[in-house]
Design an enzyme around this catalytic site. Structure first.
Site, mmCIF file in Angstrom:
data_model
loop_
_atom_site.group_PDB
_atom_site.id
_atom_site.type_symbol
_atom_site.label_atom_id
_atom_site.label_comp_id
_atom_site.label_asym_id
_atom_site.label_seq_id
_atom_site.Cartn_x
_atom_site.Cartn_y
_atom_site.Cartn_z
ATOM 1 N N GLU A 128 5.426 -12.725 34.181
ATOM 2 C CA GLU A 128 7.282 -12.688 34.552
ATOM 3 C C GLU A 128 7.772 -13.169 36.663
ATOM 4 O O GLU A 128 7.200 -12.919 36.944
ATOM 5 C CB GLU A 128 7.785 -11.331 34.696
ATOM 6 C CG GLU A 128 7.355 -10.745 33.409
ATOM 7 C CD GLU A 128 8.082 -9.561 32.659
ATOM 8 O OE1 GLU A 128 7.474 -8.290 31.698
ATOM 9 O OE2 GLU A 128 7.859 -8.831 33.953
ATOM 10 N N GLU A 245 -10.277 -17.429 28.250
ATOM 11 C CA GLU A 245 -9.125 -18.394 28.916
ATOM 12 C C GLU A 245 -9.623 -19.320 30.473
ATOM 13 O O GLU A 245 -9.580 -20.486 30.987
ATOM 14 C CB GLU A 245 -7.320 -17.924 29.696
ATOM 15 C CG GLU A 245 -6.686 -18.580 29.961
ATOM 16 C CD GLU A 245 -5.475 -17.515 29.855
ATOM 17 O OE1 GLU A 245 -4.603 -17.798 30.969
ATOM 18 O OE2 GLU A 245 -5.430 -16.425 29.653
ATOM 19 N N HIS A 341 -10.196 -43.347 48.426
ATOM 20 C CA HIS A 341 -8.947 -44.225 47.717
ATOM 21 C C HIS A 341 -7.856 -44.818 48.901
ATOM 22 O O HIS A 341 -7.343 -46.402 48.610
ATOM 23 C CB HIS A 341 -8.524 -43.930 46.609
ATOM 24 C CG HIS A 341 -9.116 -43.717 45.259
ATOM 25 N ND1 HIS A 341 -9.983 -43.039 45.251
ATOM 26 C CD2 HIS A 341 -8.664 -44.520 44.252
ATOM 27 C CE1 HIS A 341 -9.556 -43.084 43.725
ATOM 28 N NE2 HIS A 341 -9.701 -44.266 43.487
#
Length: 385
Positions: A128, A245, A341
């Protein structure tokens, strides 16, 4: 790449089938889904037909009849594909198990077969505005009125929120009882009034995943949709399922780590600096060696936790350790790989940039890593008492 100790021929076939599905049905559509901030509804039906929905749910309820390992290879492959729009780890890995573990027989037979085909998309409404990981402080109320609950409140950061047909809603049925007053109601979205969905939330990453706020204004939910035999069981149900989870979040982070290393190996082997491949420079080799070691350590921890989950011996504290450590390691590994990279790593045309965007939320999902450390410390306190 780390090879799980529990991998076998059957799971390899499932992994390969999942990879082909993602490469065909998800990856090509990711740019368009990122722009619209949700996947096309039909892809849920395709995933169901391919056997990728509810693989760990009993066949009696329309599921695949497998276990957590079947879910693990499916969810890991989707993370490795960098195609997170299909919110299946929540739908199949979490919501379906709340229903299978706590719903009545009639509820299971009403909802689970349709979740397995993609006819019903599941969501879990816990968080919430203003409460975050503190589930005991939720303000959404579900007050009994005859044979219905009247629900008022709001939830935020809800995965599958805009498309969900079935919402496991965490609410206070007795606000005076604290955690003992928390219950879970299963909201059938098409059959209620007073449910309002907010606009898609704009996120740093996971752009193709449907995430929104939910608002409840006098929403009436039949009392028969209470999850469990009586009110006040919600907090216990949440604590039981949160370990699953958190482990799912850890294994998804592991898959992202492995993809980041693979991408960086390819890039540095082909990129030339000072007349030689970037991969031949000592700094590159040492950084990649460190990343590979982190991934192997994470893999061993996740493997152990997966086995414990199967045997019912995965403690909440151990799941919390896996969740915070693996997601933290993932963030570090992806950041190191992006650095190797160079400027290309900042361009979203490259997979490493999209990984960088997506994995940041793993340290927040399923309870922030700070909350994980607090849970571990509380468990340690009990040992000291």
């Amino acid at each position: 790449m780390h090879q799980p100790t529990w991998m076998n021929a059957e799971l390899e076939l499932l992994r390969d089938a999942a990879r082909r599905f993602y490469d065909t049905e998800l990856v090509p559509h990711e740019p368009r889904w990122c722009a619209q901030q949700h996947v096309d509804r039909e892809v849920w039906f395709k995933a169901g037909a391919a056997g990728l929905l509810c693989p760990g749910i009993a066949e009696a309820y329309g599921g695949g009849g497998g276990n957590f390992l079947h879910e693990a290879v499916i969810f890991a492959e989707q993370s490795r594909a960098i195609a997170g729009g299909l919110g299946n780890s929540l739908h199949s890995g979490i919501v379906a198990h709340y229903i299978e573990n706590f719903a009545s027989e009639e509820q299971k037979r009403r909802w689970l077969p349709k979740m397995a085909t993609g006819e019903l998309v599941g969501a879990l409404a816990m968080t919430e505005p203003g409460t975050g990981s503190d589930l005991q402080s939720i303000r959404t109320r579900a007050m009994r009125d005859g044979d219905h609950y009247v629900v008022d409140g709001a939830k935020t950061y809800i995965t599958n929120g805009s498309s969900a047909d079935l919402i496991c809603l965490v609410a206070k049925t007795d606000p005076s009882q604290g955690a003992r007053g928390v219950s879970i109601l299963v909201v059938e979205a098409a059959q209620v009034t007073g449910l309002r969905r907010g606009q898609p939330l704009h996120k740093i990453g996971m752009h193709s995943q449907d995430t929104c706020e939910l608002f409840f204004d006098g929403m009436r939910v039949p009392c028969e949709n209470l999850l469990g035999a009586e009110e006040g069981q919600g907090f216990r149900q949440l604590m039981k399922e949160l370990a699953r989870e958190r482990l799912i979040t850890a294994l998804m982070s592991l898959a992202c780590m492995e993809r980041a290393i693979e991408e960086t190996l390819r890039f540095t082997a082909g990129r030339r600096v000072f007349g030689q491949p970037l991969l031949e420079l000592q700094n590159t080799r040492f950084k990649l060696a460190e990343c590979e070691t982190q991934a192997h350590l994470a893999g061993a921890f996740v493997d152990d936790c997966a086995q414990r989950l199967l045997t019912g011996t995965l403690s909440p504290a151990t799941a919390a350790m896996a969740k915070w450590w693996v997601t933290d390691a993932c963030g570090k590994v992806v950041d190191e790989c992006l650095q190797l990279h160079g400027g290309a790593g900042y361009m979203t045309d490259y997979p490493i940039a999209r990984l960088y965007q997506n994995v940041r939320v793993h340290r927040i999902l399923a309870g922030t890593n700070e909350i994980m450390k607090e849970l571990i410390a509380r468990d340690m306190e009990k040992r000291a008492a």
